[in-house]
Design an enzyme around this catalytic site. Structure first.
Site, short mmCIF file in Angstrom:
data_model
loop_
_atom_site.label_atom_id
_atom_site.label_comp_id
_atom_site.label_asym_id
_atom_site.label_seq_id
_atom_site.Cartn_x
_atom_site.Cartn_y
_atom_site.Cartn_z
N LYS A 196 0.82 -1.23 0.00
CA LYS A 196 0.00 0.00 0.00
C LYS A 196 0.85 1.28 0.00
O LYS A 196 0.43 2.29 -0.55
CB LYS A 196 -0.95 0.00 1.20
CG LYS A 196 -2.12 -0.95 1.05
CD LYS A 196 -3.07 -0.84 2.21
CE LYS A 196 -4.48 -0.87 1.69
NZ LYS A 196 -5.48 -0.58 2.71
N ASP A 248 -10.32 3.74 0.90
CA ASP A 248 -10.65 3.33 2.28
C ASP A 248 -11.35 4.47 3.03
O ASP A 248 -12.23 4.22 3.85
CB ASP A 248 -9.38 2.94 3.04
CG ASP A 248 -8.82 1.60 2.59
OD1 ASP A 248 -9.62 0.74 2.17
OD2 ASP A 248 -7.60 1.42 2.63
#
Ligand code: ATR
Length: 274
Positions: free
Chosen positions: A66, A103
């Site tokens: 990520k 997210d």
């Protein structure tokens, strides 16, 4: 041409993303595929070059990539810059990658599903300051929440606030949980403590919401305890589906896909495989 999509990570076999995206691809009759592909740590840049060569339209990115993907992308959203991590890549016309982080909107959409349409001015207690906390703190701060972040390592909480939030917020050790929980309108657990079966002791919830970003077996003990203590307890599966929906919209445009349909499919899978 069939559009290729994938989630990359290591491990990645447990990911529900293929099931979520294939549910939407199938019901919409799109010519697309979504795979899960193991990419070991250290191979991020080479893998992105390879996926660009193979003309993948988009990628979801999970641990341990990520943060590493940011070194290989041509463009990134402001949210990605603040959070320092991306979960969605889309291939640009010239072959490079753009990085987004879904997210943050995924969390806000999941909170709206449990009746929390706005956190503006609300006292939100966040447990944890690891990778999962970063997008949550960015989204909550941007939405005007009054945050307290508690972490086993308190200094990390201060550093994450400084990185991801525009406003200043309080932070401290998890020992102060009961004290801050008394005054919180909402509590969010971003820690991975549940993976070892551990749960935090909560004071009486009096109908307030306890949102756990984990789901399935790791969330079970904590959610059970939260309900016993009188909290409205919600797991993180809807957040997973909501962030996936935002990724899907980035790749295909148009409306958000059907959240309920994918959520139901995931709940079935978790029932069968934990
Ligand atoms: P993730 O990407 O899932 O957030 P991470 O970056 O390793 O994973 O962060 C895990 C978070 O859970 C951290 O906030 C960690 O606390 P520390 O920063 O002190 O390590 C927290 N955590 C993990 N296990 C825990 C436990 N048993 N008790 C309390 N906090 C825990």
């Amino acid at each position: 041409m069939t559009e290729r999509l994938a989630v990359i990570g290591d491990p990645v076999g447990h990911s529900l993303s293929p099931q979520i995206h294939m549910t939407w691809i199938d019901t919409m009759g799109l010519k697309a595929s979504y795979e899960s592909i193991r990419v070991p740590a250290g191979e991020t840049a080479a893998a992105l070059e390879d996926f660009a060569r193979k003309k993948f339209r988009g990628l979801n990115v999970t641990l341990p990539h990520k943060q590493a993907v940011l070194k290989s992308v041509a463009e990134m959203s402001d949210a990605v810059k603040a959070i320092g991590a991306a979960n969605t890549l889309s291939r640009l016309k010239d072959g490079g990658w753009r990085a987004d982080n879904t997210d943050a909107p995924g969390l806000m959409a999941a909170l709206a599903r449990v009746g929390i349409q706005s956190v503006s001015g609300k006292k939100v207690l966040v447990l944890g300051a690891g990778g999962a906390a970063r997008a949550a703190l960015y989204a909550l701060d941007k939405a005007g929440a009054d945050l307290v972040v508690l972490n086993r390592t308190p200094d990390k909480a201060g550093a994450v606030i400084a990185d991801c939030c525009a406003q200043q917020h309080r932070f401290g050790p998890l020992d102060d949980l009961a004290l801050h929980a008394e005054k919180a309108d909402l509590m969010i657990n971003t820690t991975s403590a549940g993976h070892t079966g551990y749960h935090f002791e909560l004071p009486p919830g009096k109908g307030r919401t306890f949102f756990d970003m984990s789901y399935g077996a790791p969330a079970r003990a904590q959610l059970e305890h939260a309900r016993e203590a009188g909290w409205e307890a919600a797991d993180g599966l809807p957040m997973l589906v909501c962030q996936a929906a935002e990724s899907f919209r980035i790749w295909f445009g148009g409306e958000l896909p059907d959240i309920e349909l994918a959520l139901e499919a995931c709940r079935e899978t978790l029932k069968l495989h934990g």
